[in-house]
Write a protein that holds these residues in place. Structure first.
Motif, PDB file in Angstrom:
ATOM      1  N   LYS A 163       0.829  -1.203   0.000  1.00 21.78           N
ATOM      2  CA  LYS A 163       0.000   0.000   0.000  1.00 21.78           C
ATOM      3  C   LYS A 163       0.868   1.259   0.000  1.00 21.78           C
ATOM      4  O   LYS A 163       0.520   2.265  -0.616  1.00 21.78           O
ATOM      5  CB  LYS A 163      -0.938   0.001   1.207  1.00 21.78           C
ATOM      6  CG  LYS A 163      -2.078  -1.003   1.106  1.00 21.78           C
ATOM      7  CD  LYS A 163      -3.023  -0.880   2.288  1.00 21.78           C
ATOM      8  CE  LYS A 163      -4.208  -1.812   2.135  1.00 21.78           C
ATOM      9  NZ  LYS A 163      -5.140  -1.692   3.292  1.00 21.78           N
ATOM     10  N   PHE A 164       1.996   1.200   0.704  1.00 22.70           N
ATOM     11  CA  PHE A 164       2.933   2.329   0.720  1.00 22.70           C
ATOM     12  C   PHE A 164       3.431   2.635  -0.690  1.00 22.70           C
ATOM     13  O   PHE A 164       3.427   3.797  -1.132  1.00 22.70           O
ATOM     14  CB  PHE A 164       4.108   1.996   1.640  1.00 22.70           C
ATOM     15  CG  PHE A 164       5.286   2.927   1.533  1.00 22.70           C
ATOM     16  CD1 PHE A 164       5.155   4.282   1.799  1.00 22.70           C
ATOM     17  CD2 PHE A 164       6.535   2.441   1.156  1.00 22.70           C
ATOM     18  CE1 PHE A 164       6.240   5.152   1.696  1.00 22.70           C
ATOM     19  CE2 PHE A 164       7.626   3.289   1.060  1.00 22.70           C
ATOM     20  CZ  PHE A 164       7.477   4.649   1.330  1.00 22.70           C
ATOM     21  N   LEU A 165       3.836   1.603  -1.424  1.00 24.82           N
ATOM     22  CA  LEU A 165       4.306   1.805  -2.791  1.00 24.82           C
ATOM     23  C   LEU A 165       3.170   2.244  -3.705  1.00 24.82           C
ATOM     24  O   LEU A 165       3.374   3.062  -4.616  1.00 24.82           O
ATOM     25  CB  LEU A 165       4.951   0.525  -3.324  1.00 24.82           C
ATOM     26  CG  LEU A 165       6.210   0.032  -2.592  1.00 24.82           C
ATOM     27  CD1 LEU A 165       6.786  -1.194  -3.289  1.00 24.82           C
ATOM     28  CD2 LEU A 165       7.262   1.130  -2.497  1.00 24.82           C
ATOM     29  N   GLN A 166       1.979   1.700  -3.489  1.00 27.52           N
ATOM     30  CA  GLN A 166       0.827   2.099  -4.293  1.00 27.52           C
ATOM     31  C   GLN A 166       0.530   3.580  -4.105  1.00 27.52           C
ATOM     32  O   GLN A 166       0.203   4.294  -5.063  1.00 27.52           O
ATOM     33  CB  GLN A 166      -0.402   1.262  -3.917  1.00 27.52           C
ATOM     34  CG  GLN A 166      -0.336  -0.169  -4.400  1.00 27.52           C
ATOM     35  CD  GLN A 166      -1.469  -1.025  -3.876  1.00 27.52           C
ATOM     36  OE1 GLN A 166      -2.050  -0.744  -2.814  1.00 27.52           O
ATOM     37  NE2 GLN A 166      -1.806  -2.071  -4.601  1.00 27.52           N
ATOM     38  N   GLU A 167       0.634   4.036  -2.877  1.00 23.69           N
ATOM     39  CA  GLU A 167       0.402   5.446  -2.568  1.00 23.69           C
ATOM     40  C   GLU A 167       1.383   6.334  -3.324  1.00 23.69           C
ATOM     41  O   GLU A 167       1.010   7.367  -3.883  1.00 23.69           O
ATOM     42  CB  GLU A 167       0.548   5.666  -1.061  1.00 23.69           C
ATOM     43  CG  GLU A 167       0.387   7.097  -0.606  1.00 23.69           C
ATOM     44  CD  GLU A 167       0.636   7.253   0.883  1.00 23.69           C
ATOM     45  OE1 GLU A 167       1.132   8.315   1.293  1.00 23.69           O
ATOM     46  OE2 GLU A 167       0.354   6.301   1.639  1.00 23.69           O
ATOM     47  N   ILE A 168       2.638   5.910  -3.368  1.00 26.00           N
ATOM     48  CA  ILE A 168       3.660   6.687  -4.080  1.00 26.00           C
ATOM     49  C   ILE A 168       3.372   6.722  -5.576  1.00 26.00           C
ATOM     50  O   ILE A 168       3.442   7.772  -6.214  1.00 26.00           O
ATOM     51  CB  ILE A 168       5.055   6.095  -3.809  1.00 26.00           C
ATOM     52  CG1 ILE A 168       5.455   6.328  -2.351  1.00 26.00           C
ATOM     53  CG2 ILE A 168       6.092   6.699  -4.752  1.00 26.00           C
ATOM     54  CD1 ILE A 168       6.730   5.637  -1.957  1.00 26.00           C
TER      55      ILE A 168
ATOM     56  N   SER B 214       1.203   9.342  -7.798  1.00 26.33           N
ATOM     57  CA  SER B 214       1.653  10.635  -8.340  1.00 26.33           C
ATOM     58  C   SER B 214       3.139  10.662  -8.698  1.00 26.33           C
ATOM     59  O   SER B 214       3.659  11.691  -9.107  1.00 26.33           O
ATOM     60  CB  SER B 214       1.374  11.756  -7.315  1.00 26.33           C
ATOM     61  OG  SER B 214       2.016  11.488  -6.092  1.00 26.33           O
ATOM     62  N   ASP B 215       3.812   9.523  -8.566  1.00 25.55           N
ATOM     63  CA  ASP B 215       5.250   9.482  -8.818  1.00 25.55           C
ATOM     64  C   ASP B 215       5.586   8.251  -9.657  1.00 25.55           C
ATOM     65  O   ASP B 215       5.523   7.119  -9.174  1.00 25.55           O
ATOM     66  CB  ASP B 215       5.997   9.428  -7.469  1.00 25.55           C
ATOM     67  CG  ASP B 215       7.512   9.294  -7.620  1.00 25.55           C
ATOM     68  OD1 ASP B 215       7.999   9.133  -8.750  1.00 25.55           O
ATOM     69  OD2 ASP B 215       8.202   9.328  -6.589  1.00 25.55           O
ATOM     70  N   ILE B 216       5.931   8.487 -10.907  1.00 20.40           N
ATOM     71  CA  ILE B 216       6.302   7.393 -11.798  1.00 20.40           C
ATOM     72  C   ILE B 216       7.812   7.294 -11.952  1.00 20.40           C
ATOM     73  O   ILE B 216       8.348   6.342 -12.509  1.00 20.40           O
ATOM     74  CB  ILE B 216       5.631   7.555 -13.184  1.00 20.40           C
ATOM     75  CG1 ILE B 216       5.695   6.265 -13.999  1.00 20.40           C
ATOM     76  CG2 ILE B 216       6.227   8.721 -13.946  1.00 20.40           C
ATOM     77  CD1 ILE B 216       4.929   5.134 -13.421  1.00 20.40           C
ATOM     78  N   LYS B 217       8.536   8.310 -11.444  1.00 25.21           N
ATOM     79  CA  LYS B 217       9.976   8.381 -11.682  1.00 25.21           C
ATOM     80  C   LYS B 217      10.795   7.515 -10.735  1.00 25.21           C
ATOM     81  O   LYS B 217      11.820   6.965 -11.111  1.00 25.21           O
ATOM     82  CB  LYS B 217      10.448   9.841 -11.568  1.00 25.21           C
ATOM     83  CG  LYS B 217       9.786  10.794 -12.541  1.00 25.21           C
ATOM     84  CD  LYS B 217      10.383  12.186 -12.475  1.00 25.21           C
ATOM     85  CE  LYS B 217      10.144  12.845 -11.131  1.00 25.21           C
ATOM     86  NZ  LYS B 217       8.724  13.042 -10.831  1.00 25.21           N
ATOM     87  N   THR B 218      10.377   7.411  -9.468  1.00 24.15           N
ATOM     88  CA  THR B 218      11.161   6.671  -8.482  1.00 24.15           C
ATOM     89  C   THR B 218      11.171   5.183  -8.805  1.00 24.15           C
ATOM     90  O   THR B 218      10.121   4.584  -9.065  1.00 24.15           O
ATOM     91  CB  THR B 218      10.593   6.888  -7.068  1.00 24.15           C
ATOM     92  OG1 THR B 218      10.584   8.282  -6.774  1.00 24.15           O
ATOM     93  CG2 THR B 218      11.436   6.167  -6.029  1.00 24.15           C
ATOM     94  N   ALA B 219      12.353   4.584  -8.778  1.00 26.75           N
ATOM     95  CA  ALA B 219      12.493   3.150  -9.075  1.00 26.75           C
ATOM     96  C   ALA B 219      12.324   2.327  -7.802  1.00 26.75           C
ATOM     97  O   ALA B 219      12.782   2.732  -6.729  1.00 26.75           O
ATOM     98  CB  ALA B 219      13.854   2.877  -9.700  1.00 26.75           C
ATOM     99  N   PHE B 220      11.673   1.180  -7.914  1.00 22.41           N
ATOM    100  CA  PHE B 220      11.455   0.282  -6.787  1.00 22.41           C
ATOM    101  C   PHE B 220      12.274  -0.990  -6.976  1.00 22.41           C
ATOM    102  O   PHE B 220      12.186  -1.651  -8.017  1.00 22.41           O
ATOM    103  CB  PHE B 220       9.985  -0.122  -6.666  1.00 22.41           C
ATOM    104  CG  PHE B 220       9.038   1.022  -6.391  1.00 22.41           C
ATOM    105  CD1 PHE B 220       9.474   2.213  -5.831  1.00 22.41           C
ATOM    106  CD2 PHE B 220       7.692   0.895  -6.705  1.00 22.41           C
ATOM    107  CE1 PHE B 220       8.600   3.256  -5.578  1.00 22.41           C
ATOM    108  CE2 PHE B 220       6.799   1.924  -6.451  1.00 22.41           C
ATOM    109  CZ  PHE B 220       7.252   3.107  -5.894  1.00 22.41           C
TER     110      PHE B 220
END
Length: 224
Positions: A66-71, A74-80
């Motif tokens: 859910k934390f990553l989903q929240e990011i 609005s944020d497509i740039k940060t890599a996971f």
């Protein structure tokens, strides 16, 4: 751009994992911030805007998903980059939908971690330095959060930037009015304000770029 220039957020659920992984990250990266709870992870993300989030979790529940989903809203740039000892992870498909760069099963060799980090670097560079074609000769630049139309560059304001990122991230589904209100105005929005934002965005692009579904929301409708 090099790995040792990047800021990274390392989120872990076990102290033993931190002792194993953190020294490896600190050896290769400019700065590594750490968090071992959802609250800390959210705070670090907002404060430091990391280029990469390394999530080291057993996935006994969906808290970090859910934390990553929240990011990603609005944020497509940060890599996971995901590390886990869970070989039967029931949340794997949910993670894949978040465009994770690499899923590494533990235990792993250091070469696997380095490969994952370098893959993250490639993804970041492609997102930052590439333009997204919005149709009708209009390009959106992730790095500058701007539109190029007829040779002219238009820098988007904060609300417009969140709007276009949401639609680019979710090109094949309708974004509901409620989602737009939540992400752009934190649930404090009038119907008039939403319509005004959509109207202004269409003026900067073209009238049919967003298709309205009455009573539901809007969907990206690119014209090539």
């Amino acid at each position: 751009m090099k790995l040792n220039n990047l800021l990274v957020l390392y989120v872990y659920d076990k102290e033993s994992s931190k002792n194993e992984v953190l020294p490896l990250l600190e050896e290769k990266l400019k700065k590594v911030f750490t968090a071992n709870s959802l609250k800390q992870a959210q705070s670090c993300y907002r404060k430091y805007s990391p280029c990469i989030i390394v999530l080291d979790d057993s996935f006994l529940d969906n808290t970090m998903v859910k934390f990553l989903q929240e990011i990603r809203q609005s944020d497509i740039k940060t890599a996971f980059l995901v590390l886990s000892n869970n070989k039967a992870n029931e949340y794997l498909y949910a993670l894949m939908e978040l465009y994770i760069t690499k899923y590494i099963l533990k235990p792993f060799k250091i070469e696997h971690l380095l490969l994952g980090l370098n893959k993250c670097l490639e993804v970041i560079e492609s997102r930052i330095y590439s333009n997204v074609n919005l149709g009708n000769g209009i390009l959106f630049n992730f790095q500058t959060q701007s539109l190029t139309k007829d040779g002219k560059v238009f820098v988007l304001n904060k609300k417009e930037s969140i709007l276009v990122n949401l639609f680019i991230q979710n090109p094949n589904r309708v974004i509901t009015y409620e989602e737009l209100e939540y992400h752009i105005w934190d649930n404090e929005c009038t119907t008039a304000a939403l319509k005004s934002l959509i109207r202004d965005f269409r003026k900067k692009t073209y009238k049919t770029i967003l298709k309205n579904y009455s009573g539901i929301g809007y969907k990206l409708n690119l014209q090539n």
